[in-house]
Scaffold this active site. Sequence first.
Site, PDB file in Angstrom:
ATOM      1  N   GLY A 143      -6.659   2.723  -3.335  1.00 59.83           N
ATOM      2  CA  GLY A 143      -5.774   3.137  -2.154  1.00 59.83           C
ATOM      3  C   GLY A 143      -5.167   4.389  -2.693  1.00 59.83           C
ATOM      4  N   CYS A 144      -4.576   5.045  -1.552  1.00 65.13           N
ATOM      5  CA  CYS A 144      -3.823   6.196  -1.894  1.00 65.13           C
ATOM      6  C   CYS A 144      -2.489   5.948  -2.635  1.00 65.13           C
ATOM      7  CB  CYS A 144      -3.709   6.974  -0.621  1.00 65.13           C
ATOM      8  SG  CYS A 144      -3.022   6.025   0.783  1.00 65.13           S
ATOM      9  N   PHE A 145      -1.751   5.211  -1.961  1.00 67.39           N
ATOM     10  CA  PHE A 145      -0.342   4.670  -2.764  1.00 67.39           C
ATOM     11  C   PHE A 145      -0.483   4.183  -4.021  1.00 67.39           C
ATOM     12  CE2 PHE A 145       2.530   4.896   1.372  1.00 67.39           C
ATOM     13  CZ  PHE A 145       3.616   5.791   0.539  1.00 67.39           C
ATOM     14  N   ALA A 146      -1.650   3.162  -4.080  1.00 64.16           N
ATOM     15  CA  ALA A 146      -1.925   2.689  -5.463  1.00 64.16           C
ATOM     16  C   ALA A 146      -2.294   3.769  -6.353  1.00 64.16           C
ATOM     17  CB  ALA A 146      -2.954   1.659  -5.319  1.00 64.16           C
ATOM     18  N   ALA A 148      -1.288   6.830  -6.356  1.00 65.25           N
ATOM     19  CA  ALA A 148      -0.193   7.665  -6.958  1.00 65.25           C
ATOM     20  C   ALA A 148       0.904   7.012  -7.877  1.00 65.25           C
ATOM     21  CB  ALA A 148       0.552   8.172  -5.587  1.00 65.25           C
TER      22      ALA A 148
END
Length: 332
Positions: A143-146, A148
């Site tokens: 995932g994107c937040f994961a 970052a």
Amino acid sequence: MASGAICGKKKMKKNIGIIGANGYTGSELVRLLAFHPNVTLSFLYSRSNSGIKISDLYPDLATVCEMFLTDQPEDVDILFLCLPHKESWNWLTQNNIKDETLVIDLGNDFRLDGNFENRNFIYGLPEINKKQLVGAKSIANPGCFATAIQLAVLPLAQKGLLNEVYTTGITGSTGAGQSLQPTTHFTWRNDNISAYKTLTHQHIDEILQQLVSFNTDEISLNFVPWRGDFTRGIFTSSTVKTDVELSDINQLYRDFYADEPFVKVSEKAIDLKQVVNTNRCMIHIEKSGNVVVIHSAIDNLLKGASGQAVQNMNIAMGWDENLGLNLKPLAF
């Protein structure tokens, strides 16, 4: 393949299919793969937009790719699934995909449990799983937040220096997907900011699953995500406590990411424009007393999704990791 598909005319080695090409991540994959030297786009799948040119949905793809969307998938060498969360499982169940086809899922269906019939999905964060990704036939894109947050704290986790983490992160409107929602209307989003899914975001379990594999102690993650009034990008700040000197922490990060082409540890302050339109993650670390703050910035649609999927494809196929991903940020 429909006639007039400019990007489909190139003579390349591996055939590509994109399921859900009409969404943001699917269209970004089209943009990247249209210029990739080792692949050709064979079909772009969409049930809701079948028969429509991809460039009519996304004018930025005009002259880049003029292929028509279709609801008839074909046999390909590499298949990208860009479907809403929880739909990849159903699609694979309903369609017969050859065992030798490389499947890369950009949803969250296989991030926590990678087992699906005769496939075992490898978690596709290259900075920690590169060896397992080589030759893989099933990859679960993070995932994107994961992405970052993990890249911000993994070096500390590896050294057993993580215990309790407090993270805030802000994301652009494209992180919510293409479907119109009240919080993606321009009149609501512009000049506005709000928190959402406080301490309950779906990426928390995904992050912790990877962190605990490095760390013997229990780790807690207190994550507050924010909606930003911009289109794309993610900026996170993770706070932890440690007595390790800042110079040693910076060296730890430089050593950890020394061989990673898309992670840059900067001793200068970072900003979002340094990463938008790139597959890059920028990291900057600050310290006051025993409190450390690790800032990280990525493009949610590239390193947080489609760019990382191409990176994973390159690794799995044994190609140069940078292939098709040498992109300049939109910073002036």
